[in-house]
Design a protein around this motif. Structure first.
Motif, short mmCIF file in Angstrom:
data_model
loop_
_atom_site.label_atom_id
_atom_site.label_comp_id
_atom_site.label_asym_id
_atom_site.label_seq_id
_atom_site.Cartn_x
_atom_site.Cartn_y
_atom_site.Cartn_z
N GLU A 58 0.81 -1.21 0.00
CA GLU A 58 0.00 0.00 0.00
C GLU A 58 0.84 1.26 0.00
O GLU A 58 1.70 1.43 0.86
N PRO A 59 0.64 2.18 -0.96
CA PRO A 59 1.31 3.47 -0.89
C PRO A 59 0.83 4.26 0.32
O PRO A 59 -0.26 4.05 0.82
N THR A 60 1.68 5.16 0.77
CA THR A 60 1.30 6.00 1.89
C THR A 60 0.35 7.08 1.39
O THR A 60 0.64 7.79 0.44
N VAL A 61 -0.80 7.22 2.03
CA VAL A 61 -1.77 8.25 1.70
C VAL A 61 -2.13 8.99 2.98
O VAL A 61 -2.13 8.41 4.06
N PRO A 62 -2.41 10.28 2.88
CA PRO A 62 -2.79 11.02 4.08
C PRO A 62 -4.12 10.52 4.61
O PRO A 62 -5.12 10.52 3.89
N ALA A 63 -4.15 10.10 5.86
CA ALA A 63 -5.37 9.54 6.44
C ALA A 63 -6.12 10.60 7.21
O ALA A 63 -5.54 11.54 7.75
N GLY A 64 -7.41 10.45 7.28
CA GLY A 64 -8.21 11.23 8.20
C GLY A 64 -8.75 12.54 7.69
O GLY A 64 -9.48 13.22 8.42
N TYR A 65 -8.44 12.95 6.46
CA TYR A 65 -8.95 14.21 5.94
C TYR A 65 -10.25 13.96 5.18
O TYR A 65 -10.28 13.20 4.23
N ALA A 66 -11.32 14.61 5.61
CA ALA A 66 -12.61 14.46 4.94
C ALA A 66 -13.48 15.66 5.27
O ALA A 66 -13.39 16.24 6.36
N CYS A 67 -14.31 16.05 4.33
CA CYS A 67 -15.25 17.14 4.58
C CYS A 67 -16.49 16.95 3.73
O CYS A 67 -16.48 16.23 2.73
N THR A 68 -17.57 17.57 4.19
CA THR A 68 -18.82 17.58 3.43
C THR A 68 -19.31 19.01 3.31
O THR A 68 -18.92 19.88 4.10
N ALA A 69 -20.17 19.25 2.34
CA ALA A 69 -20.78 20.56 2.17
C ALA A 69 -22.29 20.42 2.26
O ALA A 69 -22.87 19.55 1.62
N THR A 70 -22.91 21.27 3.08
CA THR A 70 -24.35 21.32 3.18
C THR A 70 -24.82 22.69 2.77
O THR A 70 -24.20 23.67 3.17
N ALA A 127 -18.15 21.20 6.69
CA ALA A 127 -17.93 20.49 7.94
C ALA A 127 -16.76 19.52 7.83
O ALA A 127 -16.59 18.84 6.81
N ASN A 128 -15.95 19.46 8.87
CA ASN A 128 -14.85 18.49 8.96
C ASN A 128 -15.43 17.18 9.47
O ASN A 128 -15.79 17.05 10.63
N THR A 129 -15.51 16.19 8.60
CA THR A 129 -16.05 14.89 8.96
C THR A 129 -14.97 13.83 9.11
O THR A 129 -15.26 12.64 9.21
N GLY A 130 -13.71 14.27 9.12
CA GLY A 130 -12.60 13.34 9.24
C GLY A 130 -12.08 13.24 10.66
O GLY A 130 -12.73 13.67 11.63
N THR A 131 -10.88 12.71 10.77
CA THR A 131 -10.26 12.51 12.07
C THR A 131 -9.03 13.38 12.27
O THR A 131 -8.32 13.22 13.26
N GLN A 132 -8.74 14.29 11.33
CA GLN A 132 -7.64 15.24 11.46
C GLN A 132 -8.15 16.64 11.19
O GLN A 132 -9.08 16.83 10.40
N ALA A 133 -7.54 17.61 11.85
CA ALA A 133 -7.90 19.01 11.61
C ALA A 133 -7.59 19.38 10.16
O ALA A 133 -6.58 18.97 9.59
N ILE A 134 -8.47 20.17 9.57
CA ILE A 134 -8.30 20.64 8.20
C ILE A 134 -7.59 21.99 8.24
O ILE A 134 -7.98 22.89 8.99
N HIS A 135 -6.55 22.15 7.44
CA HIS A 135 -5.81 23.40 7.36
C HIS A 135 -6.38 24.33 6.28
O HIS A 135 -6.23 25.54 6.36
N PRO A 151 -11.53 22.47 12.90
CA PRO A 151 -11.15 21.37 13.79
C PRO A 151 -12.00 20.14 13.54
O PRO A 151 -13.06 20.21 12.88
N VAL A 152 -11.57 19.02 14.06
CA VAL A 152 -12.33 17.78 13.93
C VAL A 152 -13.72 18.00 14.54
O VAL A 152 -13.85 18.47 15.67
N GLY A 153 -14.75 17.68 13.77
CA GLY A 153 -16.12 17.86 14.23
C GLY A 153 -16.65 19.26 14.08
O GLY A 153 -17.83 19.52 14.36
N GLY A 154 -15.82 20.21 13.61
CA GLY A 154 -16.23 21.59 13.47
C GLY A 154 -16.75 21.92 12.08
O GLY A 154 -16.74 21.08 11.16
N SER A 155 -17.17 23.16 11.90
CA SER A 155 -17.68 23.60 10.60
C SER A 155 -17.53 25.10 10.48
O SER A 155 -17.35 25.81 11.47
#
Length: 361
Positions: free
Chosen positions: A257-269, A286-294, A335-339
């Motif tokens: 498996e190649p290394t890929v950045p884990a935990g980055y995810a977001c949705t738009a409402t 909204a940040n729906t992942g497990t890492q803070a979005i920059h 932040p994680v869980g933020g929007s």
């Protein structure tokens, strides 16, 4: 499945959603997160910088240890943050017409000067390959492909001093149509890893692998430059990619498996308040992942007859028919869980929100 069939299916899905929402003055329309992709093995220049410095971008050592990435970061941090968004629209297959010499790595400076430093020759970090290797692209949103074209620079090309021209390249692989989802799943992050076997004999030293990925959901062409090292003498600070086994340097196992950045995810409402001849759209990212979005980016297309009037708490730009929104300074980080939210006014009939693609980094 043809390109036309894919577009018809996507159009049908959007149409059904619009019909379902029709008649409501205010509609809450939740869109799934989506994004694009790039080469991750061998890693593109912008993805490679993100791998090394994305979580350590304030480290002053970047300037000395990785000057090419440092220059790209100083020019525009989004060259790193938006590693999965280097593409052009409406090229119509005329890649050499759309992307001039000396601008191949930036896709013809798509997005303005954001990716321009990727065109600079110099001491880019390389990964070691053999004459036969596996090239892997990460199709994050399962766009599929009309084709991939993989080029490798000709022997004698000097990646340290010579900006890339079309004449420097040899086409070594062209795929046919690849349906969305055909490939293998990444360890995290969603989408599909597409493995492409490549043969490029007769080369030694530092070379550039150039990819054209013609996505099949729209006329979107993705470009990337990956720096590789053939043969002996690779600089000591460089490392072999995760896809190359350590016990047999003459072969590669694409199942590693190649290394890929884990935990980055977001949705738009989006909440749409329509008054017939126009609408106000309030968008929540909204940040729906497990890492803070920059940083983040949304892109979408308006239905026919709808045009943007004004926007607040976000920066607006376009690329062909694609609308794009990026944050202002105060709402880049989530932040994680933020929007965060921004808004816009449009002219024309808009009963429901378009499909947003959310690109976190």
């Amino acid at each position: 499945m043809t390109h036309l069939k894919r577009l018809d299916l996507r159009t049908l899905i959007v149409l059904v959603a619009a019909l379902f929402a029709a008649g409501a003055a205010s509609v809450l329309f939740i869109q799934p997160a989506a994004s694009h992709g790039t080469s991750i093995a061998q890693p593109s220049r912008h993805y490679s910088c993100w791998e090394r410095w994305g979580s350590d971008f304030q480290n002053p050592a970047m300037e000395q240890e990785d000057p090419m990435c440092w220059a790209a970061w100083q020019n525009d941090p989004n060259a790193m943050w938006n590693w999965n968004g280097l593409y052009r629209e409406q090229v119509g297959g005329d890649h050499q017409g759309a992307v001039p010499d000396n601008q191949l790595c930036s896709g013809g400076q798509t997005g303005g000067t954001r990716y321009a430093p990727l065109d600079d020759p110099g001491a880019w970090k390389t990964t070691k390959v053999d004459a036969n290797f596996t090239f892997t692209n990460w199709d994050q949103a399962n766009h599929g492909a009309d084709y991939y074209r993989i080029y490798v620079t000709k022997q004698g090309y000097d990646a340290q001093t010579d900006a890339l021209d079309w004449a420097d390249l040899e086409l070594v692989k062209e795929t046919g149509d690849i349906d969305p989802g055909v490939g293998r799943p990444p360890a995290s992050g969603g989408g599909t890893l597409v493995d492409i076997p490549v043969s490029a004999p007769g080369r030694t030293g530092h070379h550039v692998v150039y990819m054209i990925w013609q996505a099949s959901h729209f006329d979107q062409s993705f470009y990337s430059c990956s720096d590789v090292w053939f043969g002996e003498g690779q600089p000591a600070e460089e490392t072999t990619p995760p896809t190359e086994p350590t016990d047999d340097p003459t072969s590669e196992d694409p199942t590693d498996e190649p290394t890929v950045p884990a935990g980055y995810a977001c949705t738009a409402t989006a909440a749409v308040n329509s008054w017939g001849s126009g609408a106000t759209v309030t968008v929540k990212v909204a940040n729906t992942g497990t890492q803070a979005i920059h940083n983040w980016m949304l892109h979408w297309e308006w239905p026919s007859g709808v045009t943007l009037g004004n926007i607040w708490n976000a920066e607006h730009s376009t690329m062909g028919t694609m609308e794009m929104a990026e944050p202002v300074d105060w709402n880049k980080a989530i932040p994680v869980g933020g929007s965060v939210e921004f808004g816009l006014n449009v002219s024309g009939s808009l009963a429901s929100a378009p499909e947003f693609a959310c690109l976190p980094s």
